[in-house]
Write a protein that holds these residues in place. Sequence first.
Motif, PDB file in Angstrom:
ATOM      1  N   THR A  17       0.831  -1.205   0.000  1.00  0.00           N
ATOM      2  CA  THR A  17       0.000   0.000   0.000  1.00  0.00           C
ATOM      3  C   THR A  17       0.865   1.254   0.000  1.00  0.00           C
ATOM      4  O   THR A  17       0.547   2.241  -0.680  1.00  0.00           O
ATOM      5  CB  THR A  17      -0.943   0.004   1.222  1.00  0.00           C
ATOM      6  N   GLY A  18       1.957   1.229   0.749  1.00  0.00           N
ATOM      7  CA  GLY A  18       2.886   2.348   0.746  1.00  0.00           C
ATOM      8  C   GLY A  18       3.508   2.572  -0.621  1.00  0.00           C
ATOM      9  O   GLY A  18       3.696   3.706  -1.060  1.00  0.00           O
ATOM     10  N   GLY A  19       3.827   1.495  -1.317  1.00  0.00           N
ATOM     11  CA  GLY A  19       4.367   1.609  -2.671  1.00  0.00           C
ATOM     12  C   GLY A  19       3.358   2.204  -3.635  1.00  0.00           C
ATOM     13  O   GLY A  19       3.693   3.054  -4.480  1.00  0.00           O
ATOM     14  N   ILE A  20       2.106   1.799  -3.516  1.00  0.00           N
ATOM     15  CA  ILE A  20       1.049   2.342  -4.379  1.00  0.00           C
ATOM     16  C   ILE A  20       0.843   3.828  -4.080  1.00  0.00           C
ATOM     17  O   ILE A  20       0.712   4.648  -5.005  1.00  0.00           O
ATOM     18  CB  ILE A  20      -0.255   1.544  -4.206  1.00  0.00           C
ATOM     19  N   ALA A  21       0.838   4.198  -2.806  1.00  0.00           N
ATOM     20  CA  ALA A  21       0.686   5.608  -2.436  1.00  0.00           C
ATOM     21  C   ALA A  21       1.859   6.440  -2.946  1.00  0.00           C
ATOM     22  O   ALA A  21       1.696   7.598  -3.336  1.00  0.00           O
ATOM     23  CB  ALA A  21       0.548   5.748  -0.923  1.00  0.00           C
ATOM     24  N   SER A  22       3.037   5.849  -2.981  1.00  0.00           N
ATOM     25  CA  SER A  22       4.214   6.545  -3.501  1.00  0.00           C
ATOM     26  C   SER A  22       4.080   6.811  -5.001  1.00  0.00           C
ATOM     27  O   SER A  22       4.434   7.891  -5.480  1.00  0.00           O
ATOM     28  CB  SER A  22       5.466   5.718  -3.217  1.00  0.00           C
ATOM     29  N   VAL A  23       3.562   5.862  -5.734  1.00  0.00           N
ATOM     30  CA  VAL A  23       3.345   6.049  -7.171  1.00  0.00           C
ATOM     31  C   VAL A  23       2.287   7.121  -7.418  1.00  0.00           C
ATOM     32  O   VAL A  23       2.443   7.983  -8.293  1.00  0.00           O
ATOM     33  CB  VAL A  23       2.942   4.707  -7.835  1.00  0.00           C
ATOM     34  N   ILE A  24       1.228   7.111  -6.618  1.00  0.00           N
ATOM     35  CA  ILE A  24       0.194   8.145  -6.749  1.00  0.00           C
ATOM     36  C   ILE A  24       0.784   9.518  -6.447  1.00  0.00           C
ATOM     37  O   ILE A  24       0.473  10.501  -7.114  1.00  0.00           O
ATOM     38  CB  ILE A  24      -0.999   7.814  -5.832  1.00  0.00           C
ATOM     39  N   SER A  25       1.649   9.585  -5.454  1.00  0.00           N
ATOM     40  CA  SER A  25       2.313  10.843  -5.116  1.00  0.00           C
ATOM     41  C   SER A  25       3.174  11.330  -6.276  1.00  0.00           C
ATOM     42  O   SER A  25       3.203  12.526  -6.579  1.00  0.00           O
ATOM     43  CB  SER A  25       3.179  10.659  -3.873  1.00  0.00           C
ATOM     44  N   ALA A  26       3.868  10.422  -6.941  1.00  0.00           N
ATOM     45  CA  ALA A  26       4.696  10.805  -8.084  1.00  0.00           C
ATOM     46  C   ALA A  26       3.829  11.349  -9.222  1.00  0.00           C
ATOM     47  O   ALA A  26       4.192  12.330  -9.876  1.00  0.00           O
ATOM     48  CB  ALA A  26       5.511   9.606  -8.561  1.00  0.00           C
ATOM     49  N   PHE A  27       2.670  10.729  -9.470  1.00  0.00           N
ATOM     50  CA  PHE A  27       1.761  11.255 -10.488  1.00  0.00           C
ATOM     51  C   PHE A  27       1.270  12.645 -10.108  1.00  0.00           C
ATOM     52  O   PHE A  27       1.115  13.511 -10.977  1.00  0.00           O
ATOM     53  CB  PHE A  27       0.559  10.325 -10.699  1.00  0.00           C
ATOM     54  N   GLY A  28       1.020  12.865  -8.825  1.00  0.00           N
ATOM     55  CA  GLY A  28       0.599  14.192  -8.381  1.00  0.00           C
ATOM     56  C   GLY A  28       1.663  15.233  -8.629  1.00  0.00           C
ATOM     57  O   GLY A  28       1.368  16.359  -9.021  1.00  0.00           O
ATOM     58  N   LEU A  29       2.915  14.879  -8.407  1.00  0.00           N
ATOM     59  CA  LEU A  29       4.003  15.819  -8.657  1.00  0.00           C
ATOM     60  C   LEU A  29       4.132  16.167 -10.136  1.00  0.00           C
ATOM     61  O   LEU A  29       4.498  17.280 -10.492  1.00  0.00           O
ATOM     62  CB  LEU A  29       5.328  15.249  -8.154  1.00  0.00           C
ATOM     63  N   ILE A  30       3.830  15.220 -10.986  1.00  0.00           N
ATOM     64  CA  ILE A  30       3.940  15.452 -12.431  1.00  0.00           C
ATOM     65  C   ILE A  30       2.739  16.234 -12.959  1.00  0.00           C
ATOM     66  O   ILE A  30       2.881  17.166 -13.739  1.00  0.00           O
ATOM     67  CB  ILE A  30       4.075  14.106 -13.181  1.00  0.00           C
ATOM     68  N   ARG A  31       1.535  15.890 -12.503  1.00  0.00           N
ATOM     69  CA  ARG A  31       0.316  16.419 -13.111  1.00  0.00           C
ATOM     70  C   ARG A  31      -0.169  17.748 -12.549  1.00  0.00           C
ATOM     71  O   ARG A  31      -0.861  18.480 -13.238  1.00  0.00           O
ATOM     72  CB  ARG A  31      -0.821  15.390 -12.945  1.00  0.00           C
ATOM     73  N   LEU A  32       0.152  18.068 -11.316  1.00  0.00           N
ATOM     74  CA  LEU A  32      -0.409  19.271 -10.710  1.00  0.00           C
ATOM     75  C   LEU A  32       0.285  20.529 -11.227  1.00  0.00           C
ATOM     76  O   LEU A  32       1.466  20.503 -11.555  1.00  0.00           O
ATOM     77  CB  LEU A  32      -0.339  19.165  -9.190  1.00  0.00           C
ATOM     78  N   PRO A  33      -0.426  21.669 -11.284  1.00  0.00           N
ATOM     79  CA  PRO A  33       0.051  22.816 -12.049  1.00  0.00           C
ATOM     80  C   PRO A  33       1.077  23.728 -11.380  1.00  0.00           C
ATOM     81  O   PRO A  33       1.874  24.332 -12.077  1.00  0.00           O
ATOM     82  CB  PRO A  33      -1.227  23.603 -12.348  1.00  0.00           C
ATOM     83  N   ASP A  34       1.058  23.889 -10.071  1.00  0.00           N
ATOM     84  CA  ASP A  34       1.957  24.881  -9.467  1.00  0.00           C
ATOM     85  C   ASP A  34       2.601  24.345  -8.196  1.00  0.00           C
ATOM     86  O   ASP A  34       2.306  23.241  -7.749  1.00  0.00           O
ATOM     87  CB  ASP A  34       1.222  26.201  -9.201  1.00  0.00           C
ATOM     88  N   ILE A  35       3.492  25.152  -7.636  1.00  0.00           N
ATOM     89  CA  ILE A  35       4.271  24.727  -6.465  1.00  0.00           C
ATOM     90  C   ILE A  35       3.379  24.405  -5.276  1.00  0.00           C
ATOM     91  O   ILE A  35       3.665  23.505  -4.501  1.00  0.00           O
ATOM     92  CB  ILE A  35       5.319  25.804  -6.089  1.00  0.00           C
TER      93      ILE A  35
END
Length: 128
Positions: A17-35
Amino acid sequence: MSVNEIGEFIGAVLILTGGIASVISAFGLIRLPDIYTRSHAATKSSTLAVLLTLSGTFLYFLFREQFVSVRVLLGIVFVFLTAPVAGHLIVRAAYRSKVKLADISTEDELYEVLYKNESKNDGSSEKS
C-alpha cells in the motif's frame, strides 16, 4: 494460519500500500500545475507512503524475526514530524517570494492579509 503468518501478511500489505501511495504521489508531482498543489502531493501522500512502508517493515520484522527495530520507529516519528513542516515552510517561502498561483486558482485569501499595507500604499501613490 498462525499469528506470525497473519502479522507478516499485514506487514506485506502495508508495504504494498505504501508503494502504491508513492506512485500516486509521483503522479501528483507530475500532473499538478503549481508549487502549492505539488507541495501538497509531495508532503501529504508521500508522507503517508513512507509511514505505511515503515510501519509494514516494522510489523514484518516483528512477526518474522521477533525483532523490535527502534531505528524504524524513530524513522516513523521523524518523517511524521518533519515532512509536513518542511512542506509548509517551502510553500510559505514560495508565497512570500510571490510565486504565482496557477491560472485555474480562483481565489487568494492570504494576499489581503499579508500585503494589505502594500496595497494601501500602491493606491495612495496612484491618487497623487
